[in-house]
Each structure stands twice: as C-alpha cells, then as structure tokens.
Write a protein that holds these residues in place. Structure first.
Motif, mmCIF file in Angstrom:
data_model
loop_
_atom_site.group_PDB
_atom_site.id
_atom_site.type_symbol
_atom_site.label_atom_id
_atom_site.label_comp_id
_atom_site.label_asym_id
_atom_site.label_seq_id
_atom_site.Cartn_x
_atom_site.Cartn_y
_atom_site.Cartn_z
ATOM 1 N N GLN A 23 0.804 -1.226 -0.253
ATOM 2 C CA GLN A 23 0.445 0.280 -0.060
ATOM 3 C C GLN A 23 0.901 1.672 0.216
ATOM 4 O O GLN A 23 2.062 1.778 0.447
ATOM 5 C CB GLN A 23 -0.560 -0.141 1.063
ATOM 6 C CG GLN A 23 -2.101 -1.201 0.995
ATOM 7 C CD GLN A 23 -2.766 -0.730 2.432
ATOM 8 O OE1 GLN A 23 -2.516 -1.221 3.605
ATOM 9 N NE2 GLN A 23 -3.769 -1.395 2.216
ATOM 10 N N PHE A 24 0.729 1.833 -0.645
ATOM 11 C CA PHE A 24 1.465 3.144 -1.507
ATOM 12 C C PHE A 24 0.901 4.942 -1.497
ATOM 13 O O PHE A 24 -0.262 4.650 -1.397
ATOM 14 C CB PHE A 24 2.126 3.202 -2.118
ATOM 15 C CG PHE A 24 2.958 1.576 -2.936
ATOM 16 C CD1 PHE A 24 4.252 1.772 -2.240
ATOM 17 C CD2 PHE A 24 2.651 0.709 -3.459
ATOM 18 C CE1 PHE A 24 4.914 0.556 -2.681
ATOM 19 C CE2 PHE A 24 3.247 -0.314 -3.137
ATOM 20 C CZ PHE A 24 4.455 -0.705 -3.430
ATOM 21 N N ALA A 25 1.656 5.241 -1.243
ATOM 22 C CA ALA A 25 1.060 6.738 -0.925
ATOM 23 C C ALA A 25 0.727 7.621 -2.089
ATOM 24 O O ALA A 25 1.817 7.079 -3.130
ATOM 25 C CB ALA A 25 2.068 7.861 0.175
ATOM 26 N N GLN A 26 0.283 8.121 -2.109
ATOM 27 C CA GLN A 26 0.406 9.019 -3.040
ATOM 28 C C GLN A 26 0.801 10.565 -3.227
ATOM 29 O O GLN A 26 0.642 11.167 -3.518
ATOM 30 C CB GLN A 26 -0.874 9.795 -3.991
ATOM 31 C CG GLN A 26 -2.392 8.149 -4.098
ATOM 32 C CD GLN A 26 -2.289 7.759 -4.961
ATOM 33 O OE1 GLN A 26 -1.964 7.688 -6.340
ATOM 34 N NE2 GLN A 26 -2.303 5.728 -4.820
ATOM 35 N N LYS A 27 2.246 9.783 -4.002
ATOM 36 C CA LYS A 27 3.846 10.903 -3.906
ATOM 37 C C LYS A 27 4.968 10.502 -3.912
ATOM 38 O O LYS A 27 4.888 9.168 -4.947
ATOM 39 C CB LYS A 27 4.104 10.907 -1.918
ATOM 40 C CG LYS A 27 5.458 11.205 -1.631
ATOM 41 C CD LYS A 27 6.232 11.492 -0.740
ATOM 42 C CE LYS A 27 6.973 12.487 -0.330
ATOM 43 N NZ LYS A 27 7.270 12.198 0.620
ATOM 44 N N CYS A 76 -0.962 -4.174 -6.189
ATOM 45 C CA CYS A 76 -0.588 -3.255 -5.631
ATOM 46 C C CYS A 76 0.055 -2.724 -6.792
ATOM 47 O O CYS A 76 0.647 -1.682 -6.178
ATOM 48 C CB CYS A 76 -0.250 -3.664 -4.896
ATOM 49 S SG CYS A 76 1.101 -4.596 -4.493
ATOM 50 N N GLY A 79 -1.058 0.847 -7.070
ATOM 51 C CA GLY A 79 -0.764 2.451 -6.317
ATOM 52 C C GLY A 79 0.546 2.997 -6.371
ATOM 53 O O GLY A 79 0.650 3.347 -5.603
ATOM 54 N N GLN A 158 2.767 3.551 2.495
ATOM 55 C CA GLN A 158 1.083 4.728 3.208
ATOM 56 C C GLN A 158 1.462 4.396 4.399
ATOM 57 O O GLN A 158 0.450 5.612 5.510
ATOM 58 C CB GLN A 158 -0.533 3.994 2.370
ATOM 59 C CG GLN A 158 -1.097 4.668 2.509
ATOM 60 C CD GLN A 158 -2.365 4.000 2.625
ATOM 61 O OE1 GLN A 158 -2.403 2.574 1.737
ATOM 62 N NE2 GLN A 158 -4.046 4.450 1.656
ATOM 63 N N SER A 159 1.495 3.674 5.238
ATOM 64 C CA SER A 159 1.634 3.212 6.558
ATOM 65 C C SER A 159 3.777 4.599 6.788
ATOM 66 O O SER A 159 4.288 3.538 6.639
ATOM 67 C CB SER A 159 2.066 2.086 7.208
ATOM 68 O OG SER A 159 1.572 1.580 8.567
#
Length: 178
Positions: A23-27, A76, A79, A158-159
């Motif tokens: 899970q990845f941040a939108q960065k 994944c 993402g 993401q975390s």
C-alpha cells in the motif's frame, strides 16, 4: 527491542527493516532516488562479473495498470508510483547457469536501497514462469535475448511503520561444523 540490538549489524539496518509493502501513498518518487536504486542494483555480485542485468522503469497510471495484470498477486502495482522490471540479457551471460542468482542479488540490492531511501517495495517473481516472461516480453516488445526476472512495485509506504523490524532469527535453522 533488545533482541533487535543483539542481532543488529551497524550500517545495515535496511536488511532488518525491509518488508514487502503493498500500500503506497500518492507521492512521487524522485528521479534521484530511482537512480540510486538502479545504481545499487548494478553493484550486486555476479558470476564471472557478467553483470547481465538491464532495467525497465515504468511510470504512469495506465502503464502500471497494464503491468499489474501479470498475475493475481500484482494488483498493488496500480497503487505504486514506479515499477522496476529487472531483466537478464542473454547476450551478456558468460556464465548462463548463474544468471538467476545474479539477478536475485541485484533485485535485493534495489529493495534494500529503496528501504534506505524511505521507500517501500514488493517483489513479484517473473522468471522462471514462462507465462509471466511472455507477458512482459509481449507488453514491452522485448526480444528473446531479454528475460524478465523480477518486477518491483516501488513507492512511499502508506503506513509510517511499514518497514519495521520483525525478528526472524531462528537458531534451529543453523548447524555448526568444526
């Protein structure tokens, strides 16, 4: 935390904290970080110093969406900000029996460098599954001399605690002789 300190090797924390991140941040991953990861991959040991690796860096939502169709566990990639495909070039294989070991070390180096840079990765096996190799070859119009070995999804986790220490040491798996 004491167990962690017992087995810790100074300067190699990424070996102990790297985890599969899905899970990845939108960065956006900065180009200089991609460069550092690829440089780390190219520092891997290789049989007879053959260095038969090549890379495809995949960016863009549509491109990552297409690549994510390689198999059921690769969703994944959609993402992630970056996909890195690590290929073996048959034309550069002086010791062809060991190319998979070379590319395994290369893939691990890329992942460890990503961890050092605050990024997360997850490794999707490609070789030796012919169906997966064909998928990547067809998607990127690769010749028979390029063998897709692995795919990495790369991005900012993401975390915040995605890359955390988990003690996997198991003394029952060790035998000493002499």
């Amino acid at each position: 935390m004491k167990n962690f300190l017992r087995g810790r090797v100074e300067g190699m924390n990424s070996i102990f904290t790297r985890r599969s991140v899905r899970q990845f941040a939108q960065k956006t991953v900065e180009p200089e970080k991609i460069d550092k990861m690829l440089r780390a991959g190219m520092q891997a040991p290789s049989a007879y110093n053959q260095q038969c690796w090549e890379f495809i860096v995949v960016r863009g939502v549509e491109n990552l969406e297409e690549l994510s169709k390689i198999h059921q566990y690769s969703a994944c990639l959609k993402g992630a900000d970056v996909g890195i495909i690590i290929l073996g070039n048959k034309d550069k294989m002086k010791m062809p029996y060991f190319w998979e070991q070379d590319l395994g070390a290369c893939t691990q180096n890329v992942m460890l460098q990503a961890t050092e840079l605050g990024l997360g990765t997850v490794w999707f096996g490609t070789a030796p599954v012919e169906e997966h190799i064909k998928f990547v070859r067809d998607l990127y119009d690769l010749g028979e001399n390029l063998v897709p070995y692995s795919i990495l999804a790369v991005g900012y986790p993401q975390s915040e605690d995605a890359n955390k220490f988990v003690d996997r040491f198991d003394e029952t798996k060790i035998r000493y002789i002499g």
